[in-house]
Design a protein around this motif. Structure first.
Motif: not given
Length: 194
Positions: A75, A79, A163, A167
């Protein structure tokens, strides 16, 4: 994954500084066309996860270690990568183009999109050439994947497209195993010791 700490910190500070110095309305950008951003990110995630899962599996961690890997390498790193490689170059081009008045016509908007994609590819190429294993034709796979991820932002009009998909790709790579997936450093199987 401690070696990711300097990158995440430096890239994070760079992104925050860019947003602050250029007075980018980050929350406004996330709200605009958010449904399209989620849709584009979700659809592209399916393709990227399938690509990751086609690589050999090497996942061995479980429990707390897996949760930490998913949080950090999946994550957080995903990101930051999406913001630094896919979103920020496009926003920089859009910001410069708006000052030149190019955002008025459809042709100007298309040209801005092309320049934004090229800027993203330049940043992606430069970043990945820092890894010896990408100083060959393998970097073309990285550029192809990141083109799609950047296009998820450009076509949806929302950074969530990039994003979410970037991710999801990193999370899938954590689950598949960093020792055998090219989406997570060190991007290659470490040599056996001894």
């Amino acid at each position: 994954h401690r070696f990711l700490i300097p990158y995440v910190l430096l890239a994070g500070v760079f992104v925050i500084a860019f947003i602050s110095l250029n007075r980018v309305d980050a929350f406004g950008a996330l709200r605009q066309n958010w449904q399209w951003g989620i849709l584009a990110g979700g659809l592209l995630s399916v393709i990227l996860v399938f690509t990751v899962r086609s690589q050999p599996k090497s996942r061995q961690a479980s429990g707390t270690e897996l949760v930490l890997d998913l949080t950090w390498a999946g994550v957080v790193y995903g990101l930051v990568d999406a913001l630094f490689l896919n979103v920020l170059p496009v926003v920089a081009v859009q910001s410069a183009a708006s000052q030149l008045g190019w955002t008025v016509s459809l042709g100007g908007k298309i040209l801005i999109g092309v320049f934004g994609l090229l800027a993203s590819l330049l940043v992606t190429l430069t970043y990945h050439l820092g890894y010896p294993e990408f100083r060959n034709k393998r970097v073309s796979l990285v550029l192809a994947g990141n083109s799609l991820i950047t296009l998820a932002f450009l076509l949806s009009g929302n950074p969530l497209g990039s994003m979410i998909s970037h991710t999801a790709m990193h999370v899938a790579a954590v689950m598949q195993g960093p020792e055998t997936t090219v989406q997570l450093p060190p991007h290659y199987r470490p040599a056996a010791s001894g």
